[in-house]
Motif scaffolding. Structure first.
Motif, PDB file in Angstrom:
ATOM      1  N   GLY A  48      47.825  33.887  34.118  1.00 53.72           N
ATOM      2  CA  GLY A  48      46.658  34.435  33.431  1.00 53.72           C
ATOM      3  C   GLY A  48      45.470  34.567  34.368  1.00 53.72           C
ATOM      4  N   ALA A  49      45.270  33.549  35.211  1.00 56.20           N
ATOM      5  CA  ALA A  49      44.164  33.588  36.169  1.00 56.20           C
ATOM      6  C   ALA A  49      44.345  34.716  37.168  1.00 56.20           C
ATOM      7  N   ALA A  50      45.565  34.895  37.653  1.00 52.85           N
ATOM      8  CA  ALA A  50      45.828  35.968  38.625  1.00 52.85           C
ATOM      9  C   ALA A  50      45.612  37.341  37.996  1.00 52.85           C
ATOM     10  N   LEU A  51      46.125  37.533  36.790  1.00 54.96           N
ATOM     11  CA  LEU A  51      45.947  38.821  36.119  1.00 54.96           C
ATOM     12  C   LEU A  51      44.490  39.069  35.749  1.00 54.96           C
ATOM     13  N   GLY A  52      43.801  38.016  35.299  1.00 49.84           N
ATOM     14  CA  GLY A  52      42.396  38.167  34.938  1.00 49.84           C
ATOM     15  C   GLY A  52      41.533  38.525  36.137  1.00 49.84           C
ATOM     16  N   ALA A  53      41.774  37.852  37.256  1.00 47.86           N
ATOM     17  CA  ALA A  53      41.006  38.141  38.468  1.00 47.86           C
ATOM     18  C   ALA A  53      41.249  39.570  38.937  1.00 47.86           C
ATOM     19  N   ALA A  54      42.513  39.961  38.982  1.00 47.33           N
ATOM     20  CA  ALA A  54      42.845  41.318  39.440  1.00 47.33           C
ATOM     21  C   ALA A  54      42.262  42.374  38.501  1.00 47.33           C
ATOM     22  N   GLY A  55      42.390  42.139  37.216  1.00 52.42           N
ATOM     23  CA  GLY A  55      41.883  43.099  36.245  1.00 52.42           C
ATOM     24  C   GLY A  55      40.378  43.237  36.284  1.00 52.42           C
ATOM     25  N   ASN A  56      39.697  42.119  36.416  1.00 52.31           N
ATOM     26  CA  ASN A  56      38.237  42.148  36.431  1.00 52.31           C
ATOM     27  C   ASN A  56      37.706  42.821  37.698  1.00 52.31           C
ATOM     28  N   VAL A  57      38.289  42.502  38.824  1.00 47.54           N
ATOM     29  CA  VAL A  57      37.856  43.128  40.079  1.00 47.54           C
ATOM     30  C   VAL A  57      38.124  44.631  40.028  1.00 47.54           C
ATOM     31  N   ALA A  58      39.293  45.015  39.530  1.00 46.40           N
ATOM     32  CA  ALA A  58      39.612  46.440  39.444  1.00 46.40           C
ATOM     33  C   ALA A  58      38.639  47.168  38.525  1.00 46.40           C
ATOM     34  N   TYR A  59      38.351  46.580  37.374  1.00 42.26           N
ATOM     35  CA  TYR A  59      37.421  47.207  36.429  1.00 42.26           C
ATOM     36  C   TYR A  59      36.039  47.365  37.056  1.00 42.26           C
ATOM     37  N   CYS A  60      35.554  46.321  37.694  1.00 42.46           N
ATOM     38  CA  CYS A  60      34.212  46.365  38.280  1.00 42.46           C
ATOM     39  C   CYS A  60      34.125  47.336  39.455  1.00 42.46           C
ATOM     40  N   GLN A  61      35.210  47.504  40.185  1.00 42.46           N
ATOM     41  CA  GLN A  61      35.204  48.450  41.289  1.00 42.46           C
ATOM     42  C   GLN A  61      35.277  49.889  40.783  1.00 42.46           C
ATOM     43  N   LEU A  62      36.003  50.105  39.693  1.00 46.97           N
ATOM     44  CA  LEU A  62      36.108  51.446  39.127  1.00 46.97           C
ATOM     45  C   LEU A  62      34.858  51.873  38.361  1.00 46.97           C
ATOM     46  N   TYR A  63      34.211  50.909  37.692  1.00 44.15           N
ATOM     47  CA  TYR A  63      33.043  51.205  36.856  1.00 44.15           C
ATOM     48  C   TYR A  63      31.871  50.288  37.219  1.00 44.15           C
ATOM     49  N   PRO A  64      31.303  50.424  38.405  1.00 44.75           N
ATOM     50  CA  PRO A  64      30.238  49.503  38.834  1.00 44.75           C
ATOM     51  C   PRO A  64      29.005  49.562  37.950  1.00 44.75           C
ATOM     52  N   GLY A  65      28.731  50.682  37.331  1.00 45.51           N
ATOM     53  CA  GLY A  65      27.556  50.799  36.462  1.00 45.51           C
ATOM     54  C   GLY A  65      27.686  50.045  35.157  1.00 45.51           C
ATOM     55  N   LYS A  66      28.904  49.710  34.774  1.00 40.00           N
ATOM     56  CA  LYS A  66      29.138  49.000  33.519  1.00 40.00           C
ATOM     57  C   LYS A  66      29.164  47.488  33.695  1.00 40.00           C
ATOM     58  N   CYS A  67      29.155  47.012  34.917  1.00 40.47           N
ATOM     59  CA  CYS A  67      29.181  45.568  35.182  1.00 40.47           C
ATOM     60  C   CYS A  67      27.746  45.042  35.263  1.00 40.47           C
ATOM     61  N   ASN A  68      27.548  43.902  34.652  1.00 34.54           N
ATOM     62  CA  ASN A  68      26.213  43.287  34.649  1.00 34.54           C
ATOM     63  C   ASN A  68      26.179  42.065  35.532  1.00 34.54           C
TER      64      ASN A  68
END
Length: 68
Positions: A48-68
């Motif tokens: 879960g930690a590995a998937l969460g880290a990968a997913g969060n980094v990918a999301y933030c890199q794809l949509y930097p304007g949506k990350c706070n």
């Protein structure tokens, strides 16, 4: 999986949008949410930690304007 587990998993996934300013913060935040969700749903915390880290980094890199 119980309804409580499903609700918690959905809430945890929705909170990934608050990912952090640096790559490290994004990875740690995603790992914490992923591990917590995995524990509640009866899955492997490490996976879960590995998937969460990968997913969060990918999301933030794809949509930097949506990350706070």
């Amino acid at each position: 999986m119980s309804i409580k587990g499903l609700i918690f998993a959905a809430t945890a996934c929705a909170s990934l949008a608050a990912c952090g300013d640096t790559l490290g913060e994004q990875a740690v935040g995603g790992a914490a949410i992923g591990a917590g969700t995995a524990i509640v749903t009866g899955s492997s915390a490490l996976q879960g930690a590995a998937l969460g880290a990968a997913g969060n980094v990918a999301y933030c890199q794809l949509y930097p304007g949506k990350c706070n």
